[in-house]
Enzyme design. Structure first.
Site, PDB file in Angstrom:
ATOM      1  CG  ASP A  64      -1.922  -1.096   1.205  1.00  0.00           C
ATOM      2  OD1 ASP A  64      -1.900  -1.871   0.218  1.00  0.00           O
ATOM      3  OD2 ASP A  64      -2.726  -1.194   2.150  1.00  0.00           O
TER       4      ASP A  64
ATOM      5  CE1 TYR B  56      -2.942   2.583  -6.685  1.00  0.00           C
ATOM      6  CE2 TYR B  56      -3.537   4.026  -4.860  1.00  0.00           C
ATOM      7  CZ  TYR B  56      -3.767   3.554  -6.141  1.00  0.00           C
ATOM      8  OH  TYR B  56      -4.810   4.048  -6.867  1.00  0.00           O
ATOM      9  CG  ASP B  57      -0.560   5.268   0.227  1.00  0.00           C
ATOM     10  OD1 ASP B  57      -1.558   5.085  -0.509  1.00  0.00           O
ATOM     11  OD2 ASP B  57      -0.515   4.927   1.420  1.00  0.00           O
TER      12      ASP B  57
ATOM     13  CD  GLU C 245     -25.731 -12.811 -14.957  1.00  0.00           C
ATOM     14  OE1 GLU C 245     -26.185 -11.813 -14.358  1.00  0.00           O
ATOM     15  OE2 GLU C 245     -25.372 -12.801 -16.143  1.00  0.00           O
TER      16      GLU C 245
ATOM     17  CE  LYS D 193     -33.851  -9.577  -8.708  1.00  0.00           C
ATOM     18  NZ  LYS D 193     -33.653  -8.430  -7.834  1.00  0.00           N
TER      19      LYS D 193
ATOM     20  CG  ASP E 149     -30.976  -7.211  -1.873  1.00  0.00           C
ATOM     21  OD1 ASP E 149     -31.595  -6.404  -2.586  1.00  0.00           O
ATOM     22  OD2 ASP E 149     -31.415  -7.661  -0.801  1.00  0.00           O
TER      23      ASP E 149
ATOM     24  NE  ARG F 180     -34.813  -0.712 -13.869  1.00  0.00           N
ATOM     25  CZ  ARG F 180     -36.116  -0.631 -13.617  1.00  0.00           C
ATOM     26  NH1 ARG F 180     -36.537   0.000 -12.553  1.00  0.00           N
ATOM     27  NH2 ARG F 180     -36.978  -1.164 -14.441  1.00  0.00           N
TER      28      ARG F 180
ATOM     29  CE1 TYR G  40     -18.444  -9.529  -8.257  1.00  0.00           C
ATOM     30  CE2 TYR G  40     -20.195  -9.428  -6.601  1.00  0.00           C
ATOM     31  CZ  TYR G  40     -18.937  -9.856  -7.009  1.00  0.00           C
ATOM     32  OH  TYR G  40     -18.181 -10.617  -6.169  1.00  0.00           O
TER      33      TYR G  40
ATOM     34  CE  LYS H  62     -28.907 -11.370 -16.550  1.00  0.00           C
ATOM     35  NZ  LYS H  62     -27.780 -10.455 -16.301  1.00  0.00           N
TER      36      LYS H  62
ATOM     37  CE  LYS I   3     -37.747 -11.086  -5.082  1.00  0.00           C
ATOM     38  NZ  LYS I   3     -37.072  -9.921  -4.564  1.00  0.00           N
TER      39      LYS I   3
ATOM     40  CB  CYS J 244     -36.819  -8.139  39.314  1.00  0.00           C
ATOM     41  SG  CYS J 244     -37.212  -9.726  38.574  1.00  0.00           S
TER      42      CYS J 244
ATOM     43  CB  CYS K 205     -38.674 -11.502  42.408  1.00  0.00           C
ATOM     44  SG  CYS K 205     -37.105 -10.623  42.244  1.00  0.00           S
TER      45      CYS K 205
ATOM     46  CB  CYS L  72     -33.346  -9.533  38.851  1.00  0.00           C
ATOM     47  SG  CYS L  72     -34.055 -10.210  40.355  1.00  0.00           S
TER      48      CYS L  72
ATOM     49  CB  CYS M 210     -35.611 -13.681  41.293  1.00  0.00           C
ATOM     50  SG  CYS M 210     -36.437 -13.322  39.736  1.00  0.00           S
TER      51      CYS M 210
HETATM   52  S1  IVH Z   1     -30.128  -8.170 -15.482  1.00  0.00           S
HETATM   53  C1  IVH Z   1     -32.698  -7.037 -18.830  1.00  0.00           C
HETATM   54  N1  IVH Z   1     -28.701  -9.439 -13.672  1.00  0.00           N
HETATM   55  O1  IVH Z   1     -32.448  -6.908 -10.430  1.00  0.00           O
HETATM   56  C2  IVH Z   1     -32.137  -7.478 -17.563  1.00  0.00           C
HETATM   57  N2  IVH Z   1     -30.222  -7.757 -12.925  1.00  0.00           N
HETATM   58  O2  IVH Z   1     -35.222  -6.055 -12.363  1.00  0.00           O
HETATM   59  C3  IVH Z   1     -31.623  -6.368 -16.736  1.00  0.00           C
HETATM   60  N3  IVH Z   1     -30.186  -7.383 -10.493  1.00  0.00           N
HETATM   61  O3  IVH Z   1     -32.879  -3.754 -10.387  1.00  0.00           O
HETATM   62  C4  IVH Z   1     -31.143  -6.747 -15.406  1.00  0.00           C
HETATM   63  N4  IVH Z   1     -28.633  -8.872 -10.036  1.00  0.00           N
HETATM   64  O4  IVH Z   1     -30.413  -4.175 -10.579  1.00  0.00           O
HETATM   65  C5  IVH Z   1     -29.648  -8.494 -13.878  1.00  0.00           C
HETATM   66  N5  IVH Z   1     -27.358 -10.609 -12.193  1.00  0.00           N
HETATM   67  C6  IVH Z   1     -28.273  -9.669 -12.431  1.00  0.00           C
HETATM   68  C7  IVH Z   1     -28.843  -8.911 -11.370  1.00  0.00           C
HETATM   69  C8  IVH Z   1     -29.826  -7.960 -11.668  1.00  0.00           C
HETATM   70  C9  IVH Z   1     -29.441  -7.950  -9.533  1.00  0.00           C
HETATM   71  C10 IVH Z   1     -31.203  -6.344 -10.255  1.00  0.00           C
HETATM   72  C11 IVH Z   1     -31.163  -5.180 -11.167  1.00  0.00           C
HETATM   73  C12 IVH Z   1     -32.588  -4.747 -11.303  1.00  0.00           C
HETATM   74  C13 IVH Z   1     -33.355  -5.962 -10.923  1.00  0.00           C
HETATM   75  C14 IVH Z   1     -33.989  -6.563 -12.143  1.00  0.00           C
END
Ligand code: IVH
Length: 689
Positions: free
Chosen positions: A41, A44-45, A127, A129, A131, A150, A236, A307, A331, A426, A429, A444, A450
């Site tokens: 590090d 890098y600095d 993939e 999903k 959060d 978005r 990601y 997909k 989900k 308490c 008691c 207590c 108690c």
């Molecule tokens: S693809 C046409 N891939 O989920 C497809 N979305 O409605 C466009 N999300 O708010 C999205 N992980 O931000 C895709 N591996 C993933 C995802 C992902 C999370 C979220 C995305 C969006 C919602 C999809």
């Protein structure tokens, strides 16, 4: 303005400047994206400062893609709206959490593609999903020019300043990228970063964030980029927006997977968990595989996304309204739900500890129905500001006990209940409840007077891991204590058939079983008995260690604290607690009476073993320690029974870090391994010597 009399800044060496920038981009990518830095590090600095120095002398040479330009934007009054060149779509959500959720999607895809049963399996990309929140990153000629949320899919907000602060997001791409490139993906917060951030918020007396998504969204929507810079975000990539068309020299991808590989090569983080899956069977396997990993991942996910891999097939399938037919979000069961606080009870534990517990309107979350959630202590309840009548978010992840993560902000001006205050007596008691200096808990002071403490003391003694009285459950103990049949532990062994059979809903047979179970429990072992006494801080392992070391109960009861400290596992707190317990005549009396009732165990000769406080613990030393050499530190650790390893993993107990600690330290922080400096190591050794 240039002062006429001062010497002009030296002519900049443009090639050197460019090389510096390139080197810094490269190392940032290795550090943030690949998690494999090749320089310390401090180096890098040094490079970073060298670049800063040149840019200070020649401000005109500072470009927006310079590594120095991640932080430093001015606070905004509001975000500017931007139109997405290609709309940001959403995906159809499948909430059926069974295999059928994946099978239905595959069935639909096959039908739409006109495939009959004999046709081969469709190839998908599966993939996680993530959060977090969706982000569109626009690069022109390889330079990040805009980051937009978005929004409604058509119009988003320009949050470029905040997004620049994310180390994982490249500010500049290699020369081979198309002139226009929009990369889409998820901005999120890692769980360890989230915990650290909340820790800091707590230290500063600020409100903590409810979950990683809210924390990430809050950071992205910060008008002041210097605040956003202090909120650690990650990214990601999972898709594309507008890209220079093939005819104009843009890239020609055949598949989604190939596109992701390319994004990775261009320097974007792409999840290692992305996989190709063929047909419904492999989709289901992926769903289950990721579901099993879910709680152990470094970040939150709320499902997986499937997909269709071939871009030709994707185009053939097209869209319905705003959702592509070629993708679905499958989900996982929700780990968070909203519910209402019906009341806040105060429970009394075995050692008298008072715990506020939120009584909740029943809610199904994380696979179980939750009606209670601990608020831990008064400070925590007040910090979370949980009040009766509030709508709260309840979380249950994995096997972790359910918790109230936060209150959904009530409407402005809405009437709310009172802030929680711990009662000063308490609730069971009526004895005084006190909080000692430096403690978070109220206790207590009633002791075994108690009834709540008495009940739990009996249940603790009778549990399977202690002396084990089969069939003695909480309902029975409640009755026995409430009817005053049992006032002290030894009374348990004075229970006759008649007194038991006289209780409500007690059949003769069950009474007989309890009597037999009590008789059987008299033959026990010293560790079980000692653990069963319920001495504060004396768990099973400590009881075992004490029994092994001293051999006899009398020896433990009479040992001075200094001698107890020689036992593996026993520190000052435990030793003091043992001494306090056995110094009280009524506790010695309980032991004597239990023995008189016939409770026995085998006693052995003492087996004093030298304390090896670090046995079973693995240390990693990294960087230069201020006074100890590597070998000296290693000797000290090994003499205390610890192991010294060369690399950091989940099994590492401590990382001892000095100056110039690089990737091992980063890894420790990522994995949440405790990091000590030399002083910390010495204190740990002192604690045990
Ligand atoms: S693809 C046409 N891939 O989920 C497809 N979305 O409605 C466009 N999300 O708010 C999205 N992980 O931000 C895709 N591996 C993933 C995802 C992902 C999370 C979220 C995305 C969006 C919602 C999809």
């Amino acid at each position: 303005m240039q002062d006429l009399f001062s010497s002009p800044a030296p002519e900049p060496d443009l090639a050197h400047l460019e090389a510096l920038k390139r080197s810094l981009h490269e190392h940032a990518h290795r550090y943030y994206v690949l998690d494999a830095p090749t320089i310390p590090d401090a180096e890098y600095d040094r490079l970073f400062k060298a670049l800063q120095a040149i840019e200070t002398q020649h401000p005109d040479l500072t470009t927006p893609d310079s590594p120095t330009q991640r932080v430093g934007g001015k606070p905004l009054d509001q975000f500017v709206s931007v139109r997405h060149a290609v709309p940001m779509l959403s995906i159809k959500t499948e909430t059926d959490t069974e295999a059928s959720g994946a099978e239905n999607f595959d069935g639909r895809a096959r039908r739409e593609l006109g495939l009959d049963e004999s046709a081969p399996a469709v190839e998908y990309v599966a993939e996680p999903k993530f959060d977090g929140l969706a982000m569109s990153l626009r690069y022109e000629h390889g330079v990040l020019v805009q980051a937009a949320t978005r929004g409604d899919g058509e119009m988003g907000e320009d949050v470029t300043q905040n997004i620049r602060t994310i180390g994982q997001i490249p500010l500049r791409l290699p020369g081979t990228v198309p002139p226009v490139l929009e990369v889409r993906g998820e901005v999120y917060m890692r769980r360890d970063d989230f915990e650290r951030l909340n820790e800091k918020q707590r230290e500063r007396g600020l409100k903590t964030f409810v979950n990683t998504r809210n924390a990430a969204a809050g950071a992205v929507r910060q008008l002041d980029p210097s605040i956003a810079a202090q909120r650690p975000l990650s990214f990601y990539a999972y898709g594309l927006g507008e890209v220079t068309p093939v005819e104009a020299g843009g890239p020609a991808f055949g598949s989604h997977f190939e596109m992701l590989q390319t994004l990775k090569n261009w320097g974007f983080p792409v999840s290692e968990l992305v996989q190709i899956a063929r047909g419904a069977t492999e989709l289901v396997a992926y769903y289950q595989f990721i579901g099993a990993q879910r709680d152990g991942l470094g970040f939150d996910i709320d499902g997986v996304v499937y997909k269709v891999n071939s871009l030709v097939l994707q185009r053939r399938m097209g869209f319905v309204t705003r959702e592509p037919r070629w993708a679905v979000a499958h989900k996982f069961p929700a780990q968070e739900q909203l519910t209402t606080v019906l009341g806040i009870d105060v429970q009394v534990g075995r050692t008298g500890k008072l715990t506020p517990v939120a009584k909740l309107a029943p809610v199904f979350v994380g696979g179980v129905t939750v009606t209670n959630a601990t608020l831990h202590n008064e400070d925590e309840a007040r910090r979370k500001d949980v009040r009766i009548g509030d709508t709260v978010i309840v979380r249950r992840a994995g096997d972790v006990i359910p918790e109230v993560v936060g209150v959904v902000l009530p409407a402005e001006g809405a009437e709310r209940g009172a802030l929680f205050t711990m009662p000063r007596s308490c609730p069971v008691c009526g004895s005084a409840a006190v909080r000692e200096a430096g403690e978070v808990d109220y206790r207590c002071t009633g002791g075994l007077f108690c009834s709540a403490q008495r009940k739990q003391a009996i249940l603790h003694f009778a549990q399977r891991r202690a002396v084990e009285v089969e069939g003695l459950g909480d309902k029975l103990v409640d009755q026995l204590v409430d009817c005053n049949v049992i006032k002290t532990l030894p009374d348990l062994y004075r229970l006759g058939l008649t007194s038991l059979a006289g209780l409500d809903r007690m059949a003769d047979k069950s009474a007989q079983n309890i009597v037999e179970a009590l008789e059987k429990s008299k033959q026990t072992t010293l560790p079980r008995f000692l653990f069963g006494l319920g001495i504060r801080h004396v768990g099973e392992a400590t009881a075992k260690a004490l029994a092994r070391y001293f051999g006899k109960l009398d020896a433990i009861m009479d040992a001075p604290e200094e001698q107890m400290l020689l036992v593996n596992d026993v520190g000052p707190t435990v030793a003091q607690s043992l001494r306090t317990f056995f110094d009280q005549p009524h506790n010695r009396e309980v032991v004597a009476q239990l023995r008189a009732c016939g409770v026995t165990w085998a006693e052995g000769p003492p087996a004093p073993v030298l304390a090896t406080p670090f046995s079973g613990q693995t240390f990693v030393i990294t960087g230069t320690l201020p006074t100890l050499g590597r070998d000296e530190a290693k000797d000290l650790i090994e003499a205390a029974g610890g192991k010294v390893a060369g690399s950091v993993s989940k099994k590492t107990t401590y990382v001892v870090a000095g100056t110039e600690a690089g990737s091992k330290l980063a890894k420790a922080l990522e994995l949440g391994v405790t990091v000590l400096d030399e002083q910390g190591l010495k204190e740990l050794l002192d604690d045990h010597s």
